[in-house]
Design a protein around this motif. Structure first.
Motif, PDB file in Angstrom:
ATOM      1  N   ALA A   1       9.202  11.946   0.223  1.00 26.56           N
ATOM      2  CA  ALA A   1       9.130  11.451  -1.154  1.00 26.56           C
ATOM      3  C   ALA A   1       8.054  10.373  -1.311  1.00 26.56           C
ATOM      4  O   ALA A   1       7.552  10.139  -2.407  1.00 26.56           O
ATOM      5  CB  ALA A   1      10.476  10.882  -1.573  1.00 26.56           C
ATOM      6  N   THR A   2       7.682   9.745  -0.217  1.00 25.11           N
ATOM      7  CA  THR A   2       6.736   8.643  -0.284  1.00 25.11           C
ATOM      8  C   THR A   2       5.299   9.100  -0.084  1.00 25.11           C
ATOM      9  O   THR A   2       4.380   8.505  -0.620  1.00 25.11           O
ATOM     10  CB  THR A   2       7.079   7.582   0.786  1.00 25.11           C
ATOM     11  OG1 THR A   2       8.416   7.144   0.570  1.00 25.11           O
ATOM     12  CG2 THR A   2       6.142   6.381   0.716  1.00 25.11           C
ATOM     13  N   ARG A   3       5.099  10.182   0.667  1.00 24.97           N
ATOM     14  CA  ARG A   3       3.743  10.599   1.024  1.00 24.97           C
ATOM     15  C   ARG A   3       2.870  10.830  -0.199  1.00 24.97           C
ATOM     16  O   ARG A   3       1.679  10.577  -0.176  1.00 24.97           O
ATOM     17  CB  ARG A   3       3.798  11.856   1.896  1.00 24.97           C
ATOM     18  CG  ARG A   3       4.113  11.577   3.346  1.00 24.97           C
ATOM     19  CD  ARG A   3       3.663  12.741   4.219  1.00 24.97           C
ATOM     20  NE  ARG A   3       4.359  13.965   3.890  1.00 24.97           N
ATOM     21  CZ  ARG A   3       5.460  14.381   4.498  1.00 24.97           C
ATOM     22  NH1 ARG A   3       6.002  13.643   5.446  1.00 24.97           N
ATOM     23  NH2 ARG A   3       6.035  15.518   4.163  1.00 24.97           N
ATOM     24  N   LYS A   4       3.475  11.301  -1.291  1.00 24.82           N
ATOM     25  CA  LYS A   4       2.699  11.564  -2.492  1.00 24.82           C
ATOM     26  C   LYS A   4       2.255  10.270  -3.176  1.00 24.82           C
ATOM     27  O   LYS A   4       1.321  10.267  -3.956  1.00 24.82           O
ATOM     28  CB  LYS A   4       3.531  12.397  -3.470  1.00 24.82           C
ATOM     29  CG  LYS A   4       3.872  13.778  -2.934  1.00 24.82           C
ATOM     30  CD  LYS A   4       4.725  14.541  -3.932  1.00 24.82           C
ATOM     31  CE  LYS A   4       5.105  15.927  -3.395  1.00 24.82           C
ATOM     32  NZ  LYS A   4       5.959  16.673  -4.339  1.00 24.82           N
ATOM     33  N   LEU A   5       2.966   9.177  -2.878  1.00 26.32           N
ATOM     34  CA  LEU A   5       2.666   7.901  -3.523  1.00 26.32           C
ATOM     35  C   LEU A   5       1.861   6.980  -2.626  1.00 26.32           C
ATOM     36  O   LEU A   5       1.233   6.045  -3.089  1.00 26.32           O
ATOM     37  CB  LEU A   5       3.974   7.178  -3.903  1.00 26.32           C
ATOM     38  CG  LEU A   5       4.910   7.915  -4.859  1.00 26.32           C
ATOM     39  CD1 LEU A   5       6.216   7.138  -4.991  1.00 26.32           C
ATOM     40  CD2 LEU A   5       4.256   8.087  -6.229  1.00 26.32           C
ATOM     41  N   ALA A   6       1.887   7.250  -1.345  1.00 24.11           N
ATOM     42  CA  ALA A   6       1.339   6.284  -0.380  1.00 24.11           C
ATOM     43  C   ALA A   6      -0.180   6.248  -0.372  1.00 24.11           C
ATOM     44  O   ALA A   6      -0.852   7.260  -0.544  1.00 24.11           O
ATOM     45  CB  ALA A   6       1.829   6.628   1.016  1.00 24.11           C
TER      46      ALA A   6
ATOM     47  N   GLN B   1      -7.018  -1.251  -2.857  1.00 22.76           N
ATOM     48  CA  GLN B   1      -6.150  -1.845  -3.852  1.00 22.76           C
ATOM     49  C   GLN B   1      -4.693  -1.499  -3.596  1.00 22.76           C
ATOM     50  O   GLN B   1      -4.367  -0.414  -3.102  1.00 22.76           O
ATOM     51  CB  GLN B   1      -6.539  -1.366  -5.253  1.00 22.76           C
ATOM     52  CG  GLN B   1      -7.924  -1.837  -5.688  1.00 22.76           C
ATOM     53  CD  GLN B   1      -8.230  -1.385  -7.107  1.00 22.76           C
ATOM     54  OE1 GLN B   1      -7.528  -0.589  -7.692  1.00 22.76           O
ATOM     55  NE2 GLN B   1      -9.329  -1.930  -7.654  1.00 22.76           N
ATOM     56  N   GLU B   2      -3.809  -2.448  -3.946  1.00 18.94           N
ATOM     57  CA  GLU B   2      -2.371  -2.198  -3.853  1.00 18.94           C
ATOM     58  C   GLU B   2      -1.960  -1.212  -4.934  1.00 18.94           C
ATOM     59  O   GLU B   2      -2.629  -1.031  -5.931  1.00 18.94           O
ATOM     60  CB  GLU B   2      -1.579  -3.503  -4.038  1.00 18.94           C
ATOM     61  CG  GLU B   2      -1.852  -4.534  -2.967  1.00 18.94           C
ATOM     62  CD  GLU B   2      -1.035  -5.797  -3.171  1.00 18.94           C
ATOM     63  OE1 GLU B   2      -0.207  -5.808  -4.116  1.00 18.94           O
ATOM     64  OE2 GLU B   2      -1.222  -6.755  -2.411  1.00 18.94           O
ATOM     65  N   MET B   3      -0.756  -0.631  -4.694  1.00 19.08           N
ATOM     66  CA  MET B   3      -0.219   0.272  -5.699  1.00 19.08           C
ATOM     67  C   MET B   3       0.478  -0.517  -6.784  1.00 19.08           C
ATOM     68  O   MET B   3       1.014  -1.551  -6.546  1.00 19.08           O
ATOM     69  CB  MET B   3       0.763   1.247  -5.044  1.00 19.08           C
ATOM     70  CG  MET B   3       0.119   2.156  -4.024  1.00 19.08           C
ATOM     71  SD  MET B   3       1.219   3.468  -3.462  1.00 19.08           S
ATOM     72  CE  MET B   3       1.373   4.407  -4.979  1.00 19.08           C
TER      73      MET B   3
ATOM     74  N   ASP C   1      -2.417   6.176   2.167  1.00 19.61           N
ATOM     75  CA  ASP C   1      -2.317   6.386   3.605  1.00 19.61           C
ATOM     76  C   ASP C   1      -3.264   5.502   4.399  1.00 19.61           C
ATOM     77  O   ASP C   1      -2.894   4.951   5.438  1.00 19.61           O
ATOM     78  CB  ASP C   1      -2.583   7.851   3.940  1.00 19.61           C
ATOM     79  CG  ASP C   1      -1.430   8.750   3.523  1.00 19.61           C
ATOM     80  OD1 ASP C   1      -1.649   9.961   3.432  1.00 19.61           O
ATOM     81  OD2 ASP C   1      -0.334   8.224   3.287  1.00 19.61           O
ATOM     82  N   ARG C   2      -4.465   5.372   3.904  1.00 18.47           N
ATOM     83  CA  ARG C   2      -5.467   4.625   4.664  1.00 18.47           C
ATOM     84  C   ARG C   2      -5.064   3.163   4.844  1.00 18.47           C
ATOM     85  O   ARG C   2      -5.095   2.633   5.960  1.00 18.47           O
ATOM     86  CB  ARG C   2      -6.819   4.709   3.957  1.00 18.47           C
ATOM     87  CG  ARG C   2      -7.925   3.976   4.704  1.00 18.47           C
ATOM     88  CD  ARG C   2      -9.213   3.983   3.907  1.00 18.47           C
ATOM     89  NE  ARG C   2     -10.200   3.087   4.494  1.00 18.47           N
ATOM     90  CZ  ARG C   2     -11.321   2.724   3.894  1.00 18.47           C
ATOM     91  NH1 ARG C   2     -11.580   3.171   2.687  1.00 18.47           N
ATOM     92  NH2 ARG C   2     -12.162   1.915   4.494  1.00 18.47           N
ATOM     93  N   GLY C   3      -4.691   2.530   3.752  1.00 14.83           N
ATOM     94  CA  GLY C   3      -4.342   1.115   3.846  1.00 14.83           C
ATOM     95  C   GLY C   3      -3.020   0.856   4.529  1.00 14.83           C
ATOM     96  O   GLY C   3      -2.931   0.091   5.491  1.00 14.83           O
ATOM     97  N   GLY C   4      -1.969   1.528   4.032  1.00 19.65           N
ATOM     98  CA  GLY C   4      -0.637   1.278   4.566  1.00 19.65           C
ATOM     99  C   GLY C   4      -0.493   1.635   6.025  1.00 19.65           C
ATOM    100  O   GLY C   4       0.063   0.857   6.812  1.00 19.65           O
TER     101      GLY C   4
ATOM    102  N   TYR D   1       0.815  -1.201   0.000  1.00 18.09           N
ATOM    103  CA  TYR D   1       0.000   0.000   0.000  1.00 18.09           C
ATOM    104  C   TYR D   1       0.862   1.269   0.000  1.00 18.09           C
ATOM    105  O   TYR D   1       0.481   2.303  -0.544  1.00 18.09           O
ATOM    106  CB  TYR D   1      -0.913   0.029   1.230  1.00 18.09           C
ATOM    107  CG  TYR D   1      -2.016  -0.997   1.201  1.00 18.09           C
ATOM    108  CD1 TYR D   1      -2.720  -1.280   0.035  1.00 18.09           C
ATOM    109  CD2 TYR D   1      -2.365  -1.688   2.360  1.00 18.09           C
ATOM    110  CE1 TYR D   1      -3.732  -2.222   0.022  1.00 18.09           C
ATOM    111  CE2 TYR D   1      -3.383  -2.629   2.349  1.00 18.09           C
ATOM    112  CZ  TYR D   1      -4.058  -2.898   1.177  1.00 18.09           C
ATOM    113  OH  TYR D   1      -5.064  -3.834   1.169  1.00 18.09           O
ATOM    114  N   ILE D   2       2.030   1.196   0.632  1.00 21.45           N
ATOM    115  CA  ILE D   2       2.876   2.379   0.809  1.00 21.45           C
ATOM    116  C   ILE D   2       3.738   2.671  -0.405  1.00 21.45           C
ATOM    117  O   ILE D   2       3.913   3.821  -0.815  1.00 21.45           O
ATOM    118  CB  ILE D   2       3.765   2.198   2.054  1.00 21.45           C
ATOM    119  CG1 ILE D   2       2.902   2.231   3.315  1.00 21.45           C
ATOM    120  CG2 ILE D   2       4.846   3.268   2.133  1.00 21.45           C
ATOM    121  CD1 ILE D   2       3.614   1.740   4.538  1.00 21.45           C
TER     122      ILE D   2
END
Length: 206
Positions: free
Chosen positions: A126-131, A204-206, A133-136, A45-46
């Protein structure tokens, strides 16, 4: 799970309490394997797949550790259940028991380190824009709650098998210690992972 472990131990106690306790300790492996699966889900998720190229290798190594620990349980329990053992055989089987507990402790350390790393990645700029948040972060919260209780559970068995402290025995030990060091930990870990899984089941996963 601990209740079932105690029943297994009681049923085997007439043959050998050490082998019974060893068989009962096998319940730790499913808990650790479940935590491993939740951690893998949190990373999915992250981070996008391109940023977690070693996840498959990590899962393979971890499950090899789990499988090896279970194999040691089987071999050690089989050896200790025999009624006539030479001193050399007793020493050999006790070594297997200790090796099994070392493997379980390594598994817990492995999960702890990767959970810490995943938490850093989840909150990195750098990760926050991709994460997701709810799932991970939900799964990471469950892991953060579970890790200390898993550690207590593993260390309790580790200390018992290395010291043979009668107070920690599943057969003759204190009921209060069984509840405080085993039952509570397994309830907290199981509940945390199940709740997190239910809350993230449709993400859903990324």
């Amino acid at each position: 799970m601990t209740f079932l472990n105690i029943q297994i131990t009681k049923s085997l106690n007439d043959a050998n309490s050490s082998s019974a306790a060893l068989v009962a300790s096998i319940g730790l492996s499913p808990l650790l394997a479940a935590a491993c699966g939740v951690l893998r889900g949190a990373r999915a998720y992250i981070l996008p797949k391109s940023r977690r190229p070693f996840d498959v290798a990590y899962l393979v190594v971890f499950h090899l550790l789990v499988t090896t620990a279970i194999a040691l349980v089987a071999v050690g329990a089989s050896g200790l259940s025999k009624t006539t053992l030479s001193p050399a055989q007793i020493t050999s089987n006790q070594s297997l028991v200790k090796a099994d507990m070392v493997m379980l402790l390594l598994e817990w350390g492995f999960i702890t380190a990767l959970t810490f790393l995943a938490s850093q990645q989840a909150y990195a700029k750098a990760t926050r824009k991709l994460a997701n948040d709810r799932g991970g972060k939900t799964l990471l919260l469950a892991m953060a709650i579970s890790i200390p209780f898993l550690g207590i559970r593993v260390l309790e068995r580790f200390i018992y098998f290395f010291t043979q402290n009668p107070y920690l025995s599943l057969v003759s030990g204190s009921l209060g210690l069984k509840v405080g060091l085993e039952v509570v930990e397994e309830i907290v870990v199981s509940s945390s992972l199940i709740i997190a899984g239910v809350l993230t089941r449709n993400i859903q996963e990324m």
